[in-house]
Design an enzyme around this catalytic site. Structure first.
Site, PDB file in Angstrom:
ATOM      1  N   HIS A  26      18.467   9.627 -12.584  1.00  0.00           N
ATOM      2  CA  HIS A  26      18.763   8.550 -13.544  1.00  0.00           C
ATOM      3  C   HIS A  26      18.129   7.205 -13.212  1.00  0.00           C
ATOM      4  O   HIS A  26      18.274   6.251 -13.964  1.00  0.00           O
ATOM      5  CB  HIS A  26      20.278   8.368 -13.721  1.00  0.00           C
ATOM      6  CG  HIS A  26      20.957   7.739 -12.540  1.00  0.00           C
ATOM      7  ND1 HIS A  26      21.249   8.435 -11.405  1.00  0.00           N
ATOM      8  CD2 HIS A  26      21.391   6.487 -12.320  1.00  0.00           C
ATOM      9  CE1 HIS A  26      21.849   7.650 -10.529  1.00  0.00           C
ATOM     10  NE2 HIS A  26      21.946   6.445 -11.062  1.00  0.00           N
TER      11      HIS A  26
HETATM   12  N1  UDP Z   1      28.909  12.084 -10.356  1.00  0.00           N
HETATM   13  C1  UDP Z   1      29.845  12.718 -11.174  1.00  0.00           C
HETATM   14  N2  UDP Z   1      29.386  13.442 -12.246  1.00  0.00           N
HETATM   15  C2  UDP Z   1      28.061  13.574 -12.535  1.00  0.00           C
HETATM   16  C3  UDP Z   1      27.126  12.932 -11.691  1.00  0.00           C
HETATM   17  C4  UDP Z   1      27.579  12.179 -10.617  1.00  0.00           C
HETATM   18  O1  UDP Z   1      31.048  12.624 -10.930  1.00  0.00           O
HETATM   19  O2  UDP Z   1      27.732  14.243 -13.532  1.00  0.00           O
HETATM   20  C5  UDP Z   1      29.395  11.292  -9.211  1.00  0.00           C
HETATM   21  C6  UDP Z   1      28.818  11.723  -7.894  1.00  0.00           C
HETATM   22  O3  UDP Z   1      29.548  12.767  -7.321  1.00  0.00           O
HETATM   23  C7  UDP Z   1      28.899  10.425  -7.079  1.00  0.00           C
HETATM   24  C8  UDP Z   1      28.673   9.373  -8.118  1.00  0.00           C
HETATM   25  O4  UDP Z   1      28.977   9.969  -9.376  1.00  0.00           O
HETATM   26  O5  UDP Z   1      30.184  10.264  -6.523  1.00  0.00           O
HETATM   27  C9  UDP Z   1      27.245   8.912  -8.074  1.00  0.00           C
HETATM   28  O6  UDP Z   1      26.988   8.185  -9.199  1.00  0.00           O
HETATM   29  P1  UDP Z   1      25.523   7.896  -9.741  1.00  0.00           P
HETATM   30  O7  UDP Z   1      24.604   8.930  -9.278  1.00  0.00           O
HETATM   31  O8  UDP Z   1      25.668   7.673 -11.201  1.00  0.00           O
HETATM   32  O9  UDP Z   1      25.190   6.471  -9.124  1.00  0.00           O
HETATM   33  P2  UDP Z   1      24.547   5.954  -7.772  1.00  0.00           P
HETATM   34  O10 UDP Z   1      25.339   6.526  -6.635  1.00  0.00           O
HETATM   35  O11 UDP Z   1      23.122   6.353  -7.764  1.00  0.00           O
HETATM   36  O12 UDP Z   1      24.700   4.481  -7.861  1.00  0.00           O
END
Ligand code: UDP
Length: 353
Positions: free
Chosen positions: A205
């Site tokens: 993403h």
């Molecule tokens: N996550 C979730 N469902 C999904 C994708 C990610 O619950 O379909 C959770 C994942 O397990 C983690 C968090 O969302 O705890 C990560 O979020 P994301 O990847 O959106 O953001 P980033 O960590 O890159 O800021």
């Protein structure tokens, strides 16, 4: 003691669920402001339903805008809400989103002490909107809760010594808190007929991967070449990019099981059972490590460098993914990198103190 917590994005709901619980146990009053940055039910509501996170007291409904407009409107509304009531003792923000930045700037302008959870992370790539948000927030915070020794070191290199506490990572707390519930309630593996170690899990993403059609199609193409199918819960922004750039046909390939974003409990099950994770997410790199799964990170750099240093996480490009997976050997050791699962309790105690 009263704390205002500013939240807006999926990973923040997950992190806040364990901290909110610890705040209640410590007798701290918490007011939650949801900026609305992530707004649809699979990116927001589902986390309030499944996890120990109280419903927000205020919902600002601000989303789908460019960075300046989004951050500016959030600031305006957060400031006006805070001025209407008794000012809190602390404002608490998480991570690195525009909601984090807006909360941090309002705290600074209103002279309210600011606590930053997940402080000190650096990718050293200022092209990432998140990197700018992290740096500014850390420099405005009075209490900085760092998840790792490396994060403390990064803060010190920028001259930030005061108020820094190494507490471990609240995502470690979240995994420990919700793993059993996930095993008891999630039916995601049965729903998609998935067998342990016979599928990859992918999430993509970051704008650097989604906002360039060639890059995005190369990533989807690289999934096609793997030895097992790829379960791909698609972030709404990525889904929109795939649609508008005409890349939909990739999702019809047998090798990709394209599904909507899943709940955190389902995600824990997918992460635990997959052969390996392919991602550009920050949080998922850590979760893969904690759950003992190899991770292949589709980026040039990572702020979770310790997972790379111990050999469990590899930075890859679409062209190198296949070889990286084929040549991967499971490292002999998996040292404890993210604390003992008591980060949220430590944070509550430090805020009270
Ligand atoms: N996550 C979730 N469902 C999904 C994708 C990610 O619950 O379909 C959770 C994942 O397990 C983690 C968090 O969302 O705890 C990560 O979020 P994301 O990847 O959106 O953001 P980033 O960590 O890159 O800021």
């Amino acid at each position: 003691m009263k704390i205002v917590t500013i939240l807006g994005a999926r990973p923040q709901f997950i992190k806040a669920s364990v901290v909110s619980y610890a705040l209640v146990n410590a007798g701290i009053e918490e007011i939650i402001i949801h900026t609305g940055q992530h707004f649809d039910s699979l990116m927001s509501d589902i986390f309030f339903q499944d996890l120990d996170l109280p419903q927000p007291h205020y919902h600002l409904n601000i989303h789908s805008l460019n960075h300046g407009a989004m951050t500016g409107r959030m600031m305006e509304q957060i400031e006006s809400l805070l001025l209407q009531q008794e000012l809190p003792d602390w404002i608490c923000v998480y991570g690195d989103t525009n909601s984090t930045l807006a909360g941090a700037l309002v705290a600074a302008k209103l002279h309210i002490p600011l606590a930053h959870i997940e402080a000190g992370l650096r990718s050293f790539n200022r092209q990432m909107p998140e990197e700018v948000n992290r740096v500014v927030t850390d420099h405005l915070a009075q209490l900085l809760f760092a998840p790792t020794p490396l994060a403390v070191e990064c803060l010190q290199k920028e001259g930030i010594f005061s108020g820094v506490h190494l507490v471990g990572d609240v995502m470690m707390d979240a995994i420990i808190t919700y793993q059993v519930k996930a095993q008891q309630t999630s039916n995601i593996l049965a729903k998609y007929q998935l067998h342990p170690e016979e599928f990859y899990l992918a999430t993509i993403h970051r704008p650097s991967n989604t906002d360039n059609q060639h890059r995005l199609s190369a990533i989807l193409e690289s999934f096609n070449k793997l030895d097992y199918p790829v379960v791909f819960p698609i972030h709404p922004r990525t889904a929109a990019q795939i649609r508008t750039t005409g890349l939909n046909h990739y999702l019809e390939q047998q090798s990709i099981i394209a599904i909507p974003p899943v709940s955190y409990l389902d995600m824990l099950m997918l992460e635990s059972a997959c052969k390996a994770v392919v991602t550009d997410s920050g949080g998922i790199q850590k979760e893969a490590y904690i759950l003992g799964r190899p991770c292949f990170t589709m980026r040039d750099e990572t702020e979770w460098k310790e997972t790379v240093d111990v050999g469990w996480n590899h930075l890859v490009q679409p062209e190198t993914l296949n070889d990286a997976i084929a040549n991967f050997t499971i490292p002999k050791e998996a040292p404890k990198l993210y604390g003992s699962g008591d980060a949220a309790d430590q944070i509550a105690k430090l805020l009270l103190a």
